[in-house]
Design a protein around this motif. Structure first.
Motif, PDB file in Angstrom:
ATOM      1  N   PRO A 268      -6.825 -10.836  10.453  1.00  0.00           N
ATOM      2  CA  PRO A 268      -7.169 -12.071   9.737  1.00  0.00           C
ATOM      3  C   PRO A 268      -7.721 -13.145  10.653  1.00  0.00           C
ATOM      4  CG  PRO A 268      -4.794 -11.898  10.008  1.00  0.00           C
ATOM      5  CD  PRO A 268      -5.368 -10.599  10.475  1.00  0.00           C
ATOM      6  N   PHE A 269      -8.463 -14.047  10.041  1.00  0.00           N
ATOM      7  CA  PHE A 269      -8.922 -15.265  10.700  1.00  0.00           C
ATOM      8  C   PHE A 269      -7.841 -16.312  10.514  1.00  0.00           C
ATOM      9  CE2 PHE A 269     -10.916 -19.394  10.850  1.00  0.00           C
ATOM     10  CZ  PHE A 269     -11.854 -19.287  11.858  1.00  0.00           C
ATOM     11  N   GLU A 270      -7.339 -16.879  11.613  1.00  0.00           N
ATOM     12  CA  GLU A 270      -6.328 -17.935  11.525  1.00  0.00           C
ATOM     13  C   GLU A 270      -6.281 -18.689  12.839  1.00  0.00           C
ATOM     14  OE1 GLU A 270      -3.318 -17.768  13.357  1.00  0.00           O
ATOM     15  OE2 GLU A 270      -2.800 -15.642  13.585  1.00  0.00           O
ATOM     16  N   ALA A 271      -5.818 -19.931  12.775  1.00  0.00           N
ATOM     17  CA  ALA A 271      -5.725 -20.784  13.960  1.00  0.00           C
ATOM     18  C   ALA A 271      -4.374 -21.496  13.987  1.00  0.00           C
ATOM     19  CB  ALA A 271      -6.870 -21.784  13.984  1.00  0.00           C
ATOM     20  N   ILE A 272      -3.332 -20.763  13.656  1.00  0.00           N
ATOM     21  CA  ILE A 272      -1.999 -21.355  13.546  1.00  0.00           C
ATOM     22  C   ILE A 272      -1.527 -21.916  14.882  1.00  0.00           C
ATOM     23  CG2 ILE A 272       0.424 -20.760  13.120  1.00  0.00           C
ATOM     24  CD1 ILE A 272      -0.604 -18.940  10.851  1.00  0.00           C
ATOM     25  N   ASP A 273      -1.890 -21.276  15.987  1.00  0.00           N
ATOM     26  CA  ASP A 273      -1.456 -21.780  17.292  1.00  0.00           C
ATOM     27  C   ASP A 273      -1.964 -23.192  17.561  1.00  0.00           C
ATOM     28  OD1 ASP A 273      -0.019 -19.517  17.843  1.00  0.00           O
ATOM     29  OD2 ASP A 273      -1.585 -18.570  19.040  1.00  0.00           O
ATOM     30  N   CYS A 274      -3.123 -23.541  17.017  1.00  0.00           N
ATOM     31  CA  CYS A 274      -3.639 -24.907  17.185  1.00  0.00           C
ATOM     32  C   CYS A 274      -2.721 -25.912  16.503  1.00  0.00           C
ATOM     33  CB  CYS A 274      -5.043 -25.020  16.612  1.00  0.00           C
ATOM     34  SG  CYS A 274      -6.278 -23.960  17.403  1.00  0.00           S
ATOM     35  N   LEU A 275      -2.209 -25.569  15.328  1.00  0.00           N
ATOM     36  CA  LEU A 275      -1.314 -26.462  14.600  1.00  0.00           C
ATOM     37  C   LEU A 275       0.041 -26.593  15.292  1.00  0.00           C
ATOM     38  CD1 LEU A 275      -1.979 -25.347  10.912  1.00  0.00           C
ATOM     39  CD2 LEU A 275      -2.696 -27.475  11.984  1.00  0.00           C
ATOM     40  N   LEU A 276       0.420 -25.584  16.060  1.00  0.00           N
ATOM     41  CA  LEU A 276       1.719 -25.581  16.728  1.00  0.00           C
ATOM     42  C   LEU A 276       1.641 -26.125  18.149  1.00  0.00           C
ATOM     43  CD1 LEU A 276       2.958 -22.054  15.559  1.00  0.00           C
ATOM     44  CD2 LEU A 276       3.527 -24.279  14.574  1.00  0.00           C
ATOM     45  N   ASP A 277       0.476 -26.678  18.520  1.00  0.00           N
ATOM     46  CA  ASP A 277       0.281 -27.251  19.855  1.00  0.00           C
ATOM     47  C   ASP A 277       0.479 -26.228  20.966  1.00  0.00           C
ATOM     48  OD1 ASP A 277      -0.322 -29.897  19.034  1.00  0.00           O
ATOM     49  OD2 ASP A 277       1.797 -30.283  18.700  1.00  0.00           O
ATOM     50  N   ARG A 278       0.160 -24.990  20.686  1.00  0.00           N
ATOM     51  CA  ARG A 278       0.287 -23.948  21.697  1.00  0.00           C
ATOM     52  C   ARG A 278      -1.013 -23.724  22.476  1.00  0.00           C
ATOM     53  NH1 ARG A 278       3.265 -19.177  18.129  1.00  0.00           N
ATOM     54  NH2 ARG A 278       5.298 -20.224  17.841  1.00  0.00           N
TER      55      ARG A 278
ATOM     56  N   THR B 134      -7.787 -28.056  21.039  1.00  0.00           N
ATOM     57  CA  THR B 134      -6.962 -29.181  21.483  1.00  0.00           C
ATOM     58  C   THR B 134      -7.485 -30.555  21.081  1.00  0.00           C
ATOM     59  OG1 THR B 134      -8.101 -29.388  23.627  1.00  0.00           O
ATOM     60  CG2 THR B 134      -6.249 -27.847  23.513  1.00  0.00           C
ATOM     61  N   HIS B 135      -8.768 -30.703  20.819  1.00  0.00           N
ATOM     62  CA  HIS B 135      -9.315 -32.049  20.572  1.00  0.00           C
ATOM     63  C   HIS B 135      -8.808 -32.587  19.228  1.00  0.00           C
ATOM     64  CE1 HIS B 135     -12.215 -35.344  20.144  1.00  0.00           C
ATOM     65  NE2 HIS B 135     -12.356 -35.239  21.454  1.00  0.00           N
ATOM     66  N   PRO B 136      -8.434 -33.850  19.162  1.00  0.00           N
ATOM     67  CA  PRO B 136      -7.869 -34.396  17.916  1.00  0.00           C
ATOM     68  C   PRO B 136      -8.830 -34.383  16.738  1.00  0.00           C
ATOM     69  CG  PRO B 136      -8.215 -36.144  19.543  1.00  0.00           C
ATOM     70  CD  PRO B 136      -8.385 -34.847  20.262  1.00  0.00           C
ATOM     71  N   THR B 137     -10.144 -34.309  16.981  1.00  0.00           N
ATOM     72  CA  THR B 137     -11.087 -34.276  15.864  1.00  0.00           C
ATOM     73  C   THR B 137     -11.359 -32.867  15.352  1.00  0.00           C
ATOM     74  OG1 THR B 137     -13.033 -34.166  17.306  1.00  0.00           O
ATOM     75  CG2 THR B 137     -12.217 -36.364  16.720  1.00  0.00           C
TER      76      THR B 137
ATOM     77  N   PHE C   2      -2.107 -11.607   4.166  1.00  0.00           N
ATOM     78  CA  PHE C   2      -2.845 -11.645   5.421  1.00  0.00           C
ATOM     79  C   PHE C   2      -2.226 -10.784   6.518  1.00  0.00           C
ATOM     80  CE2 PHE C   2      -3.829 -15.635   3.203  1.00  0.00           C
ATOM     81  CZ  PHE C   2      -5.208 -15.509   3.123  1.00  0.00           C
ATOM     82  N   GLY C   3      -1.071 -10.232   6.261  1.00  0.00           N
ATOM     83  CA  GLY C   3      -0.475  -9.292   7.193  1.00  0.00           C
ATOM     84  C   GLY C   3       0.016  -9.895   8.489  1.00  0.00           C
ATOM     85  N   LEU C   4       0.342 -11.188   8.487  1.00  0.00           N
ATOM     86  CA  LEU C   4       0.768 -11.857   9.700  1.00  0.00           C
ATOM     87  C   LEU C   4       2.264 -11.693   9.944  1.00  0.00           C
ATOM     88  CD1 LEU C   4      -1.261 -15.180   9.416  1.00  0.00           C
ATOM     89  CD2 LEU C   4      -1.675 -13.293  10.982  1.00  0.00           C
ATOM     90  N   ALA C   5       2.615 -11.603  11.220  1.00  0.00           N
ATOM     91  CA  ALA C   5       4.024 -11.572  11.599  1.00  0.00           C
ATOM     92  C   ALA C   5       4.532 -13.003  11.638  1.00  0.00           C
ATOM     93  CB  ALA C   5       4.183 -10.900  12.960  1.00  0.00           C
ATOM     94  N   VAL C   6       5.003 -13.494  10.495  1.00  0.00           N
ATOM     95  CA  VAL C   6       5.407 -14.889  10.362  1.00  0.00           C
ATOM     96  C   VAL C   6       6.632 -15.162  11.232  1.00  0.00           C
ATOM     97  CG1 VAL C   6       6.199 -16.661   8.754  1.00  0.00           C
ATOM     98  CG2 VAL C   6       4.465 -14.994   8.034  1.00  0.00           C
ATOM     99  N   GLU C   7       6.563 -16.235  12.006  1.00  0.00           N
ATOM    100  CA  GLU C   7       7.660 -16.618  12.892  1.00  0.00           C
ATOM    101  C   GLU C   7       8.493 -17.733  12.237  1.00  0.00           C
ATOM    102  OE1 GLU C   7       5.996 -17.830  16.600  1.00  0.00           O
ATOM    103  OE2 GLU C   7       4.594 -16.130  16.686  1.00  0.00           O
ATOM    104  N   PRO C   8       9.806 -17.765  12.498  1.00  0.00           N
ATOM    105  CA  PRO C   8      10.631 -18.854  11.958  1.00  0.00           C
ATOM    106  C   PRO C   8      10.132 -20.237  12.379  1.00  0.00           C
ATOM    107  CG  PRO C   8      12.018 -17.088  12.778  1.00  0.00           C
ATOM    108  CD  PRO C   8      10.616 -16.748  13.185  1.00  0.00           C
ATOM    109  N   SER C   9       9.530 -20.343  13.557  1.00  0.00           N
ATOM    110  CA  SER C   9       9.041 -21.634  14.042  1.00  0.00           C
ATOM    111  C   SER C   9       7.881 -22.172  13.224  1.00  0.00           C
ATOM    112  CB  SER C   9       8.630 -21.524  15.512  1.00  0.00           C
ATOM    113  OG  SER C   9       7.567 -20.588  15.670  1.00  0.00           O
ATOM    114  N   TRP C  10       7.284 -21.333  12.377  1.00  0.00           N
ATOM    115  CA  TRP C  10       6.157 -21.781  11.549  1.00  0.00           C
ATOM    116  C   TRP C  10       6.638 -22.596  10.337  1.00  0.00           C
ATOM    117  CZ3 TRP C  10       2.416 -16.996  10.854  1.00  0.00           C
ATOM    118  CH2 TRP C  10       2.026 -16.541  12.115  1.00  0.00           C
ATOM    119  N   ARG C  11       7.914 -22.527   9.998  1.00  0.00           N
ATOM    120  CA  ARG C  11       8.369 -23.079   8.726  1.00  0.00           C
ATOM    121  C   ARG C  11       8.061 -24.568   8.555  1.00  0.00           C
ATOM    122  NH1 ARG C  11       9.539 -21.006   3.614  1.00  0.00           N
ATOM    123  NH2 ARG C  11      10.486 -22.720   2.487  1.00  0.00           N
TER     124      ARG C  11
END
Length: 270
Positions: free
Chosen positions: A36-46, A194-197, A249-258
């Protein structure tokens, strides 16, 4: 370069390992249907690490997806390992932007691939409008794929990709012919992650395109575009978002995503 056995197991490919157009088409269809296309790490500041080892650990072995710098860098290494000629290019995204909008930085990674004496336009990392087949480098020709029709228009120094939707021809992005080096993508990836915009810093989004349908999640809104039939939209609560991330989407959802999921569930309907 890349563990082909592991990659092919990830996408479900068991065909020839040659540099033919048939192989390119098969891989181009399977990759966006399974990773899948996803950018969850950006939302988690990783942040997003686009080194080959990090990309392989995440997309091949980790049950995750990624965005263009991850998808297309992985696909480029796979194709190179198979013997294709691969050149990296960069594009300015124009999706949902008005015609008079200021030009955006080149923050999209695409590929130019040589196969059987012809150059092909390749992109397995463009969200809900991702190509499901390589396109010929042929301007002003409508090119039909299973899910959408596309055309490439000549612009100074490059090509503009457009997709046909209900509202007509929609610009996707403008790609420059100048080839990129890895440092170009490192800089663009740093800005994008990382950029805020950057919209990836604020929007929960995920996309997958299977032979049956395109699935797109934006915040709490799941859109399904079947291959044959009208698009449908559904508003999800937090449990529904988590279930879709895992089951659709078949993602391995992590508890930290909640917490991120619960914020997305509170988004007002569009």
């Amino acid at each position: 370069m890349v563990d082909l056995d592991a990659y092919f197991a990830r996408i479900g490919y068991a065909g020839p390992r040659d540099a033919s157009v048939a192989t390119l088409r098969a891989l181009h269809a399977l990759h966006p249907a399974t990773i899948p296309f996803e950018a969850i790490d950006c939302l988690l500041d990783r942040g997003v690490d686009i080194s080959p080892a990090a990309v392989d650990a995440k997309l091949i072995h980790g049950g995750r997806g990624g965005y263009c710098f991850e998808h297309n860098s992985l696909f480029a290494r796979v194709l190179t390992e198979l013997g294709f000629g691969v050149e990296g290019l960069a594009a300015r995204v124009r999706w949902n932007a008005p015609p008079d909008a200021p030009a955006q930085p080149r923050t999209h990674h695409v590929l130019k691939v040589a196969a059987e004496g012809q150059d092909w336009f390749v992109d397995v990392g463009f969200g809900g409008c991702v190509l499901t087949a390589p396109l010929r480098f042929a301007p002003d020709v409508i090119q039909v794929t299973d899910h959408d029709n596309y055309r490439l228009l000549a612009i100074p120094g490059g090509l503009s990709l457009e997709v046909r939707r209900e509202a007509g021809w929609i610009p996707a992005y403008d790609v420059a012919f100048s080839p990129c080096v890895p440092r170009d993508y490192e800089m663009a990836n740093w800005f994008t992650s990382t950029h805020p915009t950057s919209h990836f810093r604020h929007n929960l989004l995920c996309a997958l395109t299977t032979p049956q349908a395109r699935y797109g999640l934006l915040f709490n809104r799941l859109t399904t575009r079947p291959l044959n039939g009208p698009a449908t939209k559904e508003i999800l609560d937090a449990d529904g978002i988590e279930a879709v991330l895992r089951d659709t989407f078949g993602l391995a959802v992590e508890p930290s995503w909640r917490p991120m999921i619960e914020r997305a569930a509170q988004t007002p309907p569009a």
